[in-house]
Design a protein around this motif. Structure first.
Motif, mmCIF file in Angstrom:
data_model
loop_
_atom_site.group_PDB
_atom_site.id
_atom_site.type_symbol
_atom_site.label_atom_id
_atom_site.label_comp_id
_atom_site.label_asym_id
_atom_site.label_seq_id
_atom_site.Cartn_x
_atom_site.Cartn_y
_atom_site.Cartn_z
ATOM 1 N N THR A 24 0.834 -1.202 0.000
ATOM 2 C CA THR A 24 0.000 0.000 0.000
ATOM 3 C C THR A 24 0.867 1.250 0.000
ATOM 4 N N ASN A 25 2.189 1.052 -0.065
ATOM 5 C CA ASN A 25 3.175 2.139 -0.059
ATOM 6 C C ASN A 25 3.207 2.915 1.248
ATOM 7 N N LEU A 26 2.847 2.250 2.325
ATOM 8 C CA LEU A 26 2.959 2.854 3.647
ATOM 9 C C LEU A 26 4.232 2.354 4.306
ATOM 10 N N THR A 27 4.761 3.131 5.212
ATOM 11 C CA THR A 27 5.867 2.709 6.055
ATOM 12 C C THR A 27 5.245 2.290 7.374
ATOM 13 N N LEU A 28 5.435 1.017 7.740
ATOM 14 C CA LEU A 28 4.727 0.454 8.888
ATOM 15 C C LEU A 28 5.666 -0.254 9.854
ATOM 16 N N THR A 29 5.220 -0.356 11.097
ATOM 17 C CA THR A 29 5.957 -1.099 12.119
ATOM 18 C C THR A 29 5.496 -2.557 12.104
ATOM 19 N N PRO A 30 6.306 -3.457 12.656
ATOM 20 C CA PRO A 30 5.883 -4.855 12.742
ATOM 21 C C PRO A 30 4.557 -5.021 13.489
ATOM 22 N N SER A 31 4.328 -4.229 14.526
ATOM 23 C CA SER A 31 3.078 -4.338 15.292
ATOM 24 C C SER A 31 1.863 -4.000 14.440
ATOM 25 N N ILE A 32 1.963 -2.946 13.654
ATOM 26 C CA ILE A 32 0.843 -2.539 12.795
ATOM 27 C C ILE A 32 0.607 -3.585 11.703
ATOM 28 N N ILE A 67 8.074 -1.498 1.463
ATOM 29 C CA ILE A 67 8.326 -2.441 0.378
ATOM 30 C C ILE A 67 9.368 -1.846 -0.580
ATOM 31 N N THR A 68 10.160 -2.708 -1.188
ATOM 32 C CA THR A 68 11.133 -2.269 -2.194
ATOM 33 C C THR A 68 10.527 -2.462 -3.582
ATOM 34 N N GLU A 69 11.211 -1.950 -4.574
ATOM 35 C CA GLU A 69 10.796 -2.141 -5.969
ATOM 36 C C GLU A 69 10.733 -3.635 -6.289
ATOM 37 N N GLU A 70 11.703 -4.385 -5.788
ATOM 38 C CA GLU A 70 11.732 -5.836 -6.013
ATOM 39 C C GLU A 70 10.524 -6.499 -5.358
ATOM 40 N N GLY A 71 10.168 -6.046 -4.160
ATOM 41 C CA GLY A 71 8.989 -6.575 -3.477
ATOM 42 C C GLY A 71 7.715 -6.292 -4.259
ATOM 43 N N LEU A 72 7.604 -5.093 -4.795
ATOM 44 C CA LEU A 72 6.441 -4.751 -5.622
ATOM 45 C C LEU A 72 6.380 -5.630 -6.862
ATOM 46 N N GLU A 84 -9.504 -7.215 -7.453
ATOM 47 C CA GLU A 84 -10.571 -6.457 -6.798
ATOM 48 C C GLU A 84 -10.075 -5.861 -5.487
ATOM 49 N N TYR A 85 -9.126 -6.546 -4.841
ATOM 50 C CA TYR A 85 -8.556 -6.084 -3.578
ATOM 51 C C TYR A 85 -7.755 -4.802 -3.779
ATOM 52 N N LYS A 86 -7.038 -4.722 -4.881
ATOM 53 C CA LYS A 86 -6.238 -3.550 -5.250
ATOM 54 C C LYS A 86 -5.470 -2.956 -4.070
ATOM 55 N N PRO A 87 -4.505 -3.688 -3.555
ATOM 56 C CA PRO A 87 -3.764 -3.185 -2.399
ATOM 57 C C PRO A 87 -2.802 -2.055 -2.736
ATOM 58 N N TRP A 88 -2.620 -1.762 -4.006
ATOM 59 C CA TRP A 88 -1.601 -0.805 -4.428
ATOM 60 C C TRP A 88 -2.209 0.565 -4.686
ATOM 61 N N HIS A 89 -2.682 1.211 -3.646
ATOM 62 C CA HIS A 89 -3.329 2.527 -3.776
ATOM 63 C C HIS A 89 -4.438 2.516 -4.814
ATOM 64 N N GLY A 90 -5.206 1.435 -4.857
ATOM 65 C CA GLY A 90 -6.337 1.361 -5.770
ATOM 66 C C GLY A 90 -5.976 1.085 -7.214
ATOM 67 N N LYS A 91 -4.696 0.813 -7.477
ATOM 68 C CA LYS A 91 -4.262 0.542 -8.846
ATOM 69 C C LYS A 91 -4.357 -0.955 -9.128
ATOM 70 N N THR A 92 -4.516 -1.280 -10.383
ATOM 71 C CA THR A 92 -4.535 -2.685 -10.764
ATOM 72 C C THR A 92 -3.105 -3.194 -10.881
ATOM 73 N N ARG A 93 -2.982 -4.485 -10.925
ATOM 74 C CA ARG A 93 -1.684 -5.137 -11.098
ATOM 75 C C ARG A 93 -1.008 -4.632 -12.372
ATOM 76 N N GLU A 94 -1.765 -4.486 -13.447
ATOM 77 C CA GLU A 94 -1.205 -4.032 -14.726
ATOM 78 C C GLU A 94 -0.694 -2.596 -14.636
ATOM 79 N N GLU A 95 -1.405 -1.736 -13.927
ATOM 80 C CA GLU A 95 -0.959 -0.345 -13.764
ATOM 81 C C GLU A 95 0.367 -0.285 -13.006
ATOM 82 N N ILE A 96 0.488 -1.106 -11.974
ATOM 83 C CA ILE A 96 1.732 -1.142 -11.197
ATOM 84 C C ILE A 96 2.874 -1.682 -12.062
ATOM 85 N N LYS A 97 2.629 -2.755 -12.809
ATOM 86 C CA LYS A 97 3.671 -3.302 -13.685
ATOM 87 C C LYS A 97 4.157 -2.246 -14.677
ATOM 88 N N LYS A 98 3.219 -1.490 -15.236
ATOM 89 C CA LYS A 98 3.574 -0.452 -16.197
ATOM 90 C C LYS A 98 4.435 0.620 -15.530
#
Length: 110
Positions: A24-32, A67-72, A84-98
């Motif tokens: 989701t492009n957030l910076t998070l702690t292990p607890s969160i 997450i890193t670029e490799e992780g994405l 449908e889940y669109k975890p990437w700020h509402g973008k589709t998998r194809e949009e992220i790949k592009k």
């Protein structure tokens, strides 16, 4: 080493859950992260260390990960991630790949 899907053979189901949350492009702690995937904080912390060693996440501050670029890249290739889940700020998998491809071509042209 990678398995026949092209993913590291050490990647666990929890790893995928962690990467999906960080996708989701957030910076998070292990607890969160643990709270969001209903896992133990200790288990998430252990897997974050492995994911960091594998280059899929990075520690950006004391106890904070992203997450890193490799992780994405791995995340967009998983067939079992529901678009449908669109975890990437509402973008589709194809949009992220592009976007990844465009960033890679931009850095190659510099």
């Amino acid at each position: 080493m990678e398995n026949d899907t092209g993913h590291p053979d050490w990647l666990t189901e929890m790893d995928k859950e962690i990467i999906n949350v960080l996708g989701t492009n957030l910076t998070l702690t292990p607890s969160i992260i643990a709270e969001n995937i209903d896992r133990s904080r200790e288990g998430v912390g252990n897997r974050l260390n492995s994911l960091q060693a594998g280059g899929l996440v990075r520690k950006v501050d004391r106890g904070k990960y992203e997450i890193t670029e490799e992780g994405l890249k791995y995340m967009t290739e998983w067939a079992d991630v529901d678009d449908e889940y669109k975890p990437w700020h509402g973008k589709t998998r194809e949009e992220i790949k592009k976007e990844i491809e465009e960033r890679n071509s931009d850095t190659e042209n510099e």
